[in-house]
Design an enzyme around this catalytic site. Structure first.
Site, short mmCIF file in Angstrom:
data_model
loop_
_atom_site.label_atom_id
_atom_site.label_comp_id
_atom_site.label_asym_id
_atom_site.label_seq_id
_atom_site.Cartn_x
_atom_site.Cartn_y
_atom_site.Cartn_z
N ASP A 280 0.89 -1.15 0.00
CA ASP A 280 0.00 0.00 0.00
C ASP A 280 0.94 1.22 0.00
O ASP A 280 2.13 1.09 0.33
CB ASP A 280 -0.87 -0.04 1.26
N ASP B 140 0.02 5.16 0.81
CA ASP B 140 -0.19 6.17 1.86
C ASP B 140 -0.12 5.53 3.26
O ASP B 140 -0.92 4.64 3.57
CB ASP B 140 -1.57 6.83 1.71
C1 BG6 Z 1 -5.79 5.80 0.22
C2 BG6 Z 1 -5.85 6.64 1.48
O1 BG6 Z 1 -4.49 5.30 0.04
O2 BG6 Z 1 -6.16 6.57 -0.93
C3 BG6 Z 1 -7.24 7.25 1.61
O3 BG6 Z 1 -5.55 5.83 2.60
C4 BG6 Z 1 -7.57 8.06 0.36
O4 BG6 Z 1 -7.31 8.05 2.76
C5 BG6 Z 1 -7.47 7.13 -0.87
O5 BG6 Z 1 -8.87 8.62 0.43
C6 BG6 Z 1 -7.78 7.83 -2.19
O6 BG6 Z 1 -6.75 8.74 -2.51
P1 BG6 Z 1 -6.81 9.80 -3.69
O7 BG6 Z 1 -5.40 10.35 -3.75
O8 BG6 Z 1 -7.22 9.10 -4.94
O9 BG6 Z 1 -7.81 10.82 -3.29
MG MG Z 2 -2.56 3.22 3.64
#
Ligand code: BG6
Ligand code: MG
Length: 216
Positions: free
Chosen positions: A8, A10
């Site tokens: 993963d 983030d």
């Molecule tokens: C995930 C995060 O990796 O990505 C979430 O943990 C986030 O919090 C999701 O909402 C979507 O991300 P993005 O960048 O497409 O808005």
């Molecule tokens: Mg994550």
């Protein structure tokens, strides 16, 4: 035996989980939602942008149409993208870069399985791209974790059967997704020991027995 490790992004490799929180907090304040806090933010870990928006809106008392919701999600993403402009290698979480190097040295394939549609820009800006073999992200998927789709797409791109993949996650939804996809899991991050992963560690900088993990 593990042939591929799917990370993963983030909160596992990069500290962008904090930027997501700051961007949602800014949107919440604009909507007059003052109660949105870090505890709520934990429910946003791993899930899609729209599912994350619902967590914010649930703290308010207004109903929004689908069009309004789409506009709000875009607004938050614009705040987030503005924050990403300053992103560089320093955003890598402790142990992330070393772990990617270690896996490359051992001939293990490395994939990304992230809900984020901003995955490509984050990998590029943090200098991680050369260490990643295949990317599966929110741009490839229809379903949000805990559905295993994002990891199954990563496994397919890597050419590795699900049972020979190890997923590294910081979210409960992500660990559920790994299990639903028939993959092994390593849980990291602030809630590492509550995620239900096969193996857990506070972070990638913690002492991790990779020999044992890769022999699973
Ligand atoms: C995930 C995060 O990796 O990505 C979430 O943990 C986030 O919090 C999701 O909402 C979507 O991300 P993005 O960048 O497409 O808005
Ligand atoms: Mg994550």
């Amino acid at each position: 035996m593990i042939k591929s490790v799917i990370f993963d992004l983030d909160g596992v490799l990069v500290s962008t989980d904090e930027l997501h929180y700051q961007a949602w907090k800014k949107l919440a304040a604009e909507l007059g939602i003052t109660g949105f806090n870090r505890e709520d933010n934990e429910k946003q870990r791993g899930v899609s942008r729209m599912a994350s928006l619902e967590v914010v809106l649930a703290k308010g008392d207004r109903q929004y149409t689908n069009e309004e919701k789409a506009a709000l999600a875009e607004k938050k993403n614009n705040y987030y993208k503005e924050m990403l402009k300053d992103l560089d290698e320093r955003a890598a979480l402790p142990g992330a870069a070393n772990t990617l190097k270690l896996l490359r040295e051992r001939g293990i394939l490395v994939g990304i399985g992230s809900a984020s549609k901003n995955t490509p820009v984050i990998l590029e800006k943090t200098g991680m791209l050369p260490y990643i073999d295949k990317v599966s992200c929110g741009l490839d998927t229809m379903k949000s974790k805990p559905d295993p789709e994002v990891f199954l797409i990563a496994a397919k791109k890597l050419g590795t059967p699900a049972g020979e993949c190890l997923v590294v996650e910081d979210s409960a939804a992500g660990i559920q997704a790994a299990k639903a996809g028939g993959m092994k899991s390593l849980g990291v991050g602030p809630y590492y020991n509550t995620l239900g992963a096969d193996v857990c560690a506070a972070s990638l900088a913690a002492e991790i027995d990779w020999d044992k993990l890769l022999a699973m």
